[in-house]
Scaffold this motif. Sequence first.
Motif, PDB file in Angstrom:
ATOM      1  N   HIS A  26      11.357  11.165  44.031  1.00  0.00           N
ATOM      2  CA  HIS A  26      11.817  11.177  45.421  1.00  0.00           C
ATOM      3  C   HIS A  26      13.125  11.953  45.576  1.00  0.00           C
ATOM      4  CE1 HIS A  26       9.202   7.445  45.478  1.00  0.00           C
ATOM      5  NE2 HIS A  26       8.644   8.242  46.354  1.00  0.00           N
ATOM      6  N   ARG A  27      13.982  11.912  44.554  1.00  0.00           N
ATOM      7  CA  ARG A  27      15.227  12.690  44.613  1.00  0.00           C
ATOM      8  C   ARG A  27      14.917  14.188  44.609  1.00  0.00           C
ATOM      9  NH1 ARG A  27      16.077   8.939  40.431  1.00  0.00           N
ATOM     10  NH2 ARG A  27      17.082   7.055  41.213  1.00  0.00           N
ATOM     11  N   LEU A  28      13.976  14.582  43.752  1.00  0.00           N
ATOM     12  CA  LEU A  28      13.612  15.999  43.692  1.00  0.00           C
ATOM     13  C   LEU A  28      12.956  16.457  44.991  1.00  0.00           C
ATOM     14  CD1 LEU A  28      12.254  16.261  40.033  1.00  0.00           C
ATOM     15  CD2 LEU A  28      14.421  17.142  40.924  1.00  0.00           C
ATOM     16  N   TRP A  29      12.148  15.578  45.581  1.00  0.00           N
ATOM     17  CA  TRP A  29      11.503  15.930  46.847  1.00  0.00           C
ATOM     18  C   TRP A  29      12.555  16.091  47.952  1.00  0.00           C
ATOM     19  CZ3 TRP A  29       7.499  18.232  48.514  1.00  0.00           C
ATOM     20  CH2 TRP A  29       7.051  18.085  49.828  1.00  0.00           C
ATOM     21  N   ALA A  30      13.566  15.222  47.941  1.00  0.00           N
ATOM     22  CA  ALA A  30      14.643  15.322  48.932  1.00  0.00           C
ATOM     23  C   ALA A  30      15.422  16.622  48.758  1.00  0.00           C
ATOM     24  CB  ALA A  30      15.581  14.117  48.801  1.00  0.00           C
ATOM     25  N   ILE A  31      15.650  17.019  47.507  1.00  0.00           N
ATOM     26  CA  ILE A  31      16.342  18.286  47.239  1.00  0.00           C
ATOM     27  C   ILE A  31      15.526  19.454  47.775  1.00  0.00           C
ATOM     28  CG2 ILE A  31      17.065  19.864  45.396  1.00  0.00           C
ATOM     29  CD1 ILE A  31      17.765  17.346  43.737  1.00  0.00           C
ATOM     30  N   LEU A  32      14.215  19.401  47.535  1.00  0.00           N
ATOM     31  CA  LEU A  32      13.335  20.475  48.004  1.00  0.00           C
ATOM     32  C   LEU A  32      13.359  20.578  49.524  1.00  0.00           C
ATOM     33  CD1 LEU A  32      11.156  22.590  47.293  1.00  0.00           C
ATOM     34  CD2 LEU A  32       9.457  20.769  47.483  1.00  0.00           C
ATOM     35  N   GLN A  33      13.292  19.424  50.189  1.00  0.00           N
ATOM     36  CA  GLN A  33      13.266  19.434  51.651  1.00  0.00           C
ATOM     37  C   GLN A  33      14.606  19.858  52.251  1.00  0.00           C
ATOM     38  OE1 GLN A  33      11.715  15.386  52.484  1.00  0.00           O
ATOM     39  NE2 GLN A  33       9.935  16.414  53.369  1.00  0.00           N
ATOM     40  N   SER A  34      15.693  19.472  51.586  1.00  0.00           N
ATOM     41  CA  SER A  34      17.022  19.786  52.129  1.00  0.00           C
ATOM     42  C   SER A  34      17.446  21.219  51.835  1.00  0.00           C
ATOM     43  CB  SER A  34      18.059  18.826  51.549  1.00  0.00           C
ATOM     44  OG  SER A  34      18.260  19.077  50.160  1.00  0.00           O
ATOM     45  N   GLY A  35      16.913  21.782  50.749  1.00  0.00           N
ATOM     46  CA  GLY A  35      17.313  23.128  50.362  1.00  0.00           C
ATOM     47  C   GLY A  35      18.682  23.169  49.716  1.00  0.00           C
ATOM     48  N   CYS A  36      19.207  21.996  49.359  1.00  0.00           N
ATOM     49  CA  CYS A  36      20.545  21.925  48.769  1.00  0.00           C
ATOM     50  C   CYS A  36      20.485  22.038  47.246  1.00  0.00           C
ATOM     51  CB  CYS A  36      21.218  20.603  49.143  1.00  0.00           C
ATOM     52  SG  CYS A  36      21.492  20.394  50.914  1.00  0.00           S
ATOM     53  N   THR A  37      21.597  22.421  46.667  1.00  0.00           N
ATOM     54  CA  THR A  37      21.744  22.417  45.211  1.00  0.00           C
ATOM     55  C   THR A  37      22.512  21.158  44.830  1.00  0.00           C
ATOM     56  OG1 THR A  37      21.770  24.829  45.103  1.00  0.00           O
ATOM     57  CG2 THR A  37      22.683  23.630  43.210  1.00  0.00           C
ATOM     58  N   ILE A  38      21.911  20.326  43.997  1.00  0.00           N
ATOM     59  CA  ILE A  38      22.492  19.027  43.655  1.00  0.00           C
ATOM     60  C   ILE A  38      22.601  18.898  42.136  1.00  0.00           C
ATOM     61  CG2 ILE A  38      22.178  16.519  43.792  1.00  0.00           C
ATOM     62  CD1 ILE A  38      22.760  17.763  46.486  1.00  0.00           C
ATOM     63  N   ARG A  39      23.705  18.335  41.670  1.00  0.00           N
ATOM     64  CA  ARG A  39      23.871  18.056  40.244  1.00  0.00           C
ATOM     65  C   ARG A  39      23.318  16.661  39.944  1.00  0.00           C
ATOM     66  NH1 ARG A  39      27.455  21.309  37.448  1.00  0.00           N
ATOM     67  NH2 ARG A  39      27.887  19.623  35.972  1.00  0.00           N
ATOM     68  N   LEU A  40      22.436  16.580  38.941  1.00  0.00           N
ATOM     69  CA  LEU A  40      21.824  15.307  38.563  1.00  0.00           C
ATOM     70  C   LEU A  40      21.880  15.129  37.047  1.00  0.00           C
ATOM     71  CD1 LEU A  40      18.507  15.357  40.656  1.00  0.00           C
ATOM     72  CD2 LEU A  40      20.479  13.892  41.081  1.00  0.00           C
ATOM     73  N   ALA A  41      21.966  13.878  36.637  1.00  0.00           N
ATOM     74  CA  ALA A  41      21.821  13.570  35.216  1.00  0.00           C
ATOM     75  C   ALA A  41      20.343  13.711  34.851  1.00  0.00           C
ATOM     76  CB  ALA A  41      22.296  12.149  34.939  1.00  0.00           C
ATOM     77  N   VAL A  42      20.062  14.247  33.669  1.00  0.00           N
ATOM     78  CA  VAL A  42      18.686  14.442  33.226  1.00  0.00           C
ATOM     79  C   VAL A  42      18.501  13.778  31.862  1.00  0.00           C
ATOM     80  CG1 VAL A  42      16.862  16.101  32.705  1.00  0.00           C
ATOM     81  CG2 VAL A  42      18.582  16.647  34.443  1.00  0.00           C
TER      82      VAL A  42
END
Length: 227
Positions: A26-42
């Motif tokens: 869901h976080r990745l889907w939100a990033i895709l929809q927002s078009g934003c660049t986000i830093r995440l722990a992997v």
Amino acid sequence: MKAGRWKASHQGIAFDTSGTLVDGQHRLWAILQSGCTIRLAVSFNLPPESIDTIDGGKARTVVDRLVLGGTLGAEGVTKAHVATLRETARGLKHLPKMAYHQEAELMARHLDAVRFAAAHVATRAQGVGVAYVRAVVARAWYSVDHEQLERFCRVLSSGLPEAACDAGIIRLRDQLMATGSTRNRGVQRELYGKVERALLTWLKGEVRSALRPVLEEHFPLPEELKN
């Protein structure tokens, strides 16, 4: 995210040992929809069973998880497939609720049988197109000629006999419809046994006046034969 209110935390995205994404969809889907660049722990190399304890955030169904796993082909799975799998695994046994990773392993193992049952007992007739009826078909898939099994399902679903020996299938259908869909486990077990009895009798070319449920499993799964 667009408003700049997203805050980094320990929760990011995670992959299991096979490279399948098990957390963060869901976080990745939100990033895709927002078009934003986000830093995440992997995180990498989580054991597959870890998905049972991962915080799901938005409620994630078993179907969601199986589809996201990406190992079941382009057709994916539905609620009917999952319900059929559970009843197939249970059979006449009293089986406790399975963890997700157990269901995923069973679905991968019995996917063809489950899909066959769901596709050929697809009627909306009350009490007929239910998981405990499809489960008998899924189990029989391993030992019964598929053309015969398909015909049994066709008559059961349509209510239209194709030969004199189909009278037993029609009798079964009438009983299933008279009972309707039920959540009573005892009744489900009895009806499951009657479906097995009807199929066994029909395969022998017999027609019986009374339809009694079987008391032991006649269509074991391959892994049950090894035990």
